[in-house]
Scaffold this motif. Structure first.
Motif, PDB file in Angstrom:
ATOM      1  N   GLY A 149       0.802  -1.222   0.000  1.00 32.14           N
ATOM      2  CA  GLY A 149       0.000   0.000   0.000  1.00 32.14           C
ATOM      3  C   GLY A 149       0.831   1.267   0.000  1.00 32.14           C
ATOM      4  O   GLY A 149       1.743   1.430  -0.797  1.00 32.14           O
ATOM      5  N   TRP A 150       0.551   2.153   0.953  1.00 29.81           N
ATOM      6  CA  TRP A 150       1.201   3.456   1.042  1.00 29.81           C
ATOM      7  C   TRP A 150       2.262   3.511   2.145  1.00 29.81           C
ATOM      8  O   TRP A 150       2.687   4.582   2.560  1.00 29.81           O
ATOM      9  CB  TRP A 150       0.150   4.560   1.230  1.00 29.81           C
ATOM     10  N   ASP A 151       2.730   2.353   2.600  1.00 28.62           N
ATOM     11  CA  ASP A 151       3.725   2.303   3.681  1.00 28.62           C
ATOM     12  C   ASP A 151       4.987   3.123   3.379  1.00 28.62           C
ATOM     13  O   ASP A 151       5.611   3.658   4.285  1.00 28.62           O
ATOM     14  CB  ASP A 151       4.145   0.854   3.968  1.00 28.62           C
ATOM     15  N   SER A 152       5.372   3.210   2.116  1.00 27.20           N
ATOM     16  CA  SER A 152       6.635   3.883   1.781  1.00 27.20           C
ATOM     17  C   SER A 152       6.534   5.409   1.781  1.00 27.20           C
ATOM     18  O   SER A 152       7.553   6.091   1.669  1.00 27.20           O
ATOM     19  CB  SER A 152       7.144   3.394   0.420  1.00 27.20           C
ATOM     20  N   ILE A 153       5.327   5.976   1.917  1.00 29.86           N
ATOM     21  CA  ILE A 153       5.192   7.446   1.951  1.00 29.86           C
ATOM     22  C   ILE A 153       4.734   7.955   3.318  1.00 29.86           C
ATOM     23  O   ILE A 153       4.570   9.149   3.506  1.00 29.86           O
ATOM     24  CB  ILE A 153       4.242   7.983   0.841  1.00 29.86           C
ATOM     25  N   PHE A 154       4.544   7.046   4.281  1.00 29.70           N
ATOM     26  CA  PHE A 154       4.098   7.457   5.618  1.00 29.70           C
ATOM     27  C   PHE A 154       5.226   7.252   6.621  1.00 29.70           C
ATOM     28  O   PHE A 154       5.708   6.138   6.820  1.00 29.70           O
ATOM     29  CB  PHE A 154       2.862   6.670   6.054  1.00 29.70           C
ATOM     30  N   GLU A 155       5.642   8.352   7.247  1.00 34.89           N
ATOM     31  CA  GLU A 155       6.716   8.331   8.243  1.00 34.89           C
ATOM     32  C   GLU A 155       6.125   8.657   9.607  1.00 34.89           C
ATOM     33  O   GLU A 155       5.832   9.822   9.904  1.00 34.89           O
ATOM     34  CB  GLU A 155       7.773   9.371   7.858  1.00 34.89           C
ATOM     35  N   PRO A 156       5.905   7.645  10.447  1.00 38.22           N
ATOM     36  CA  PRO A 156       5.330   7.882  11.765  1.00 38.22           C
ATOM     37  C   PRO A 156       6.231   8.786  12.613  1.00 38.22           C
ATOM     38  O   PRO A 156       7.461   8.727  12.496  1.00 38.22           O
ATOM     39  CB  PRO A 156       5.259   6.487  12.390  1.00 38.22           C
ATOM     40  N   LEU A 157       5.639   9.603  13.453  1.00 41.78           N
ATOM     41  CA  LEU A 157       6.400  10.512  14.307  1.00 41.78           C
ATOM     42  C   LEU A 157       7.373   9.753  15.210  1.00 41.78           C
ATOM     43  O   LEU A 157       8.463  10.232  15.488  1.00 41.78           O
ATOM     44  CB  LEU A 157       5.462  11.383  15.157  1.00 41.78           C
ATOM     45  N   GLU A 158       6.972   8.558  15.665  1.00 47.30           N
ATOM     46  CA  GLU A 158       7.819   7.810  16.602  1.00 47.30           C
ATOM     47  C   GLU A 158       8.698   6.755  15.929  1.00 47.30           C
ATOM     48  O   GLU A 158       9.112   5.786  16.541  1.00 47.30           O
ATOM     49  CB  GLU A 158       6.969   7.183  17.708  1.00 47.30           C
ATOM     50  N   SER A 159       9.030   6.954  14.640  1.00 45.83           N
ATOM     51  CA  SER A 159       9.788   5.936  13.897  1.00 45.83           C
ATOM     52  C   SER A 159      11.261   6.269  13.706  1.00 45.83           C
ATOM     53  O   SER A 159      11.952   5.574  12.972  1.00 45.83           O
ATOM     54  CB  SER A 159       9.161   5.732  12.520  1.00 45.83           C
TER      55      SER A 159
END
Length: 192
Positions: A149-159
């Motif tokens: 899916g879109w995992d490669s464009i979402f950067e979690p704040l706590e990552s």
């Protein structure tokens, strides 16, 4: 032991959910988990809970009363667009692709977003239960594998600066929207 049906035809999603609902070591699971790729109508609504309940009701009708079943819906809400694309992210992804989705936010300084998973579970008595997990983050240019899916464009704040796609599965499951929703669902299932 309860037989629970997860409505999905997505093998990656099924594997991730099996990991998320796995029992603690030495604890037998109080359920068996199977999947069924039912073709449910996609309800158009801004409320993730309304979409989930409508889909779960359809699943109960198709599988028959008394069958425990759950559906899971994921949304990606952009702060700048007042929550859109939200539940429609699947269709945005299909028609535009990752790069164009990222470009939507290019003119804006606010790249904030939240990933949301909503689970609706119908137990054998026909009672509906809703669980939701939310992870805050930012939309960034694609980094990491583009297979989920879109995992490669979402950067979690706590990552620590990684996109979901750049994280190990176990690391991702600790902070992800899906991980949070399934943690609540798992507590509910094991308490039964």
């Amino acid at each position: 032991m309860v037989d629970i049906v997860f409505v999905t035809g997505n093998a990656n999603k099924l594997k991730e959910v099996q990991m998320l609902l796995a029992p603690e070591e030495g604890v037998p699971p109080p359920f068996t988990l199977t999947n069924n790729p039912l073709d449910l109508l996609e309800v158009q609504d801004a409320s993730l809970e309304a979409i989930g309940i409508a889909k779960c009701k359809q699943a109960v009708q198709e599988l028959g009363k008394g069958q425990a079943v759950f559906v899971e819906d994921t949304a990606l809400r952009f702060d700048e667009f007042n929550g859109l694309p939200g539940a429609y992210i699947k269709w945005f992804l299909k028609s535009m692709g990752l790069d164009k989705i990222v470009k939507l936010l290019e003119p804006f300084s606010n790249k904030g977003a939240e990933a949301v998973t909503t689970i609706v579970y119908a137990d054998e008595q026909g009672q509906f239960h809703t669980f939701q997990g939310i992870t805050r983050g930012n939309i960034v240019p694609s980094r990491g594998p583009t297979t989920f899916g879109w995992d490669s464009i979402f950067e979690p704040l706590e990552s620590n600066g990684k996109t979901y796609a750049e994280m190990e599965k176990t690391e991702k499951n600790l902070i992800s929207h899906r991980g949070k929703a399934f943690q609540d669902f798992k507590k509910f299932l094991y308490a039964q």
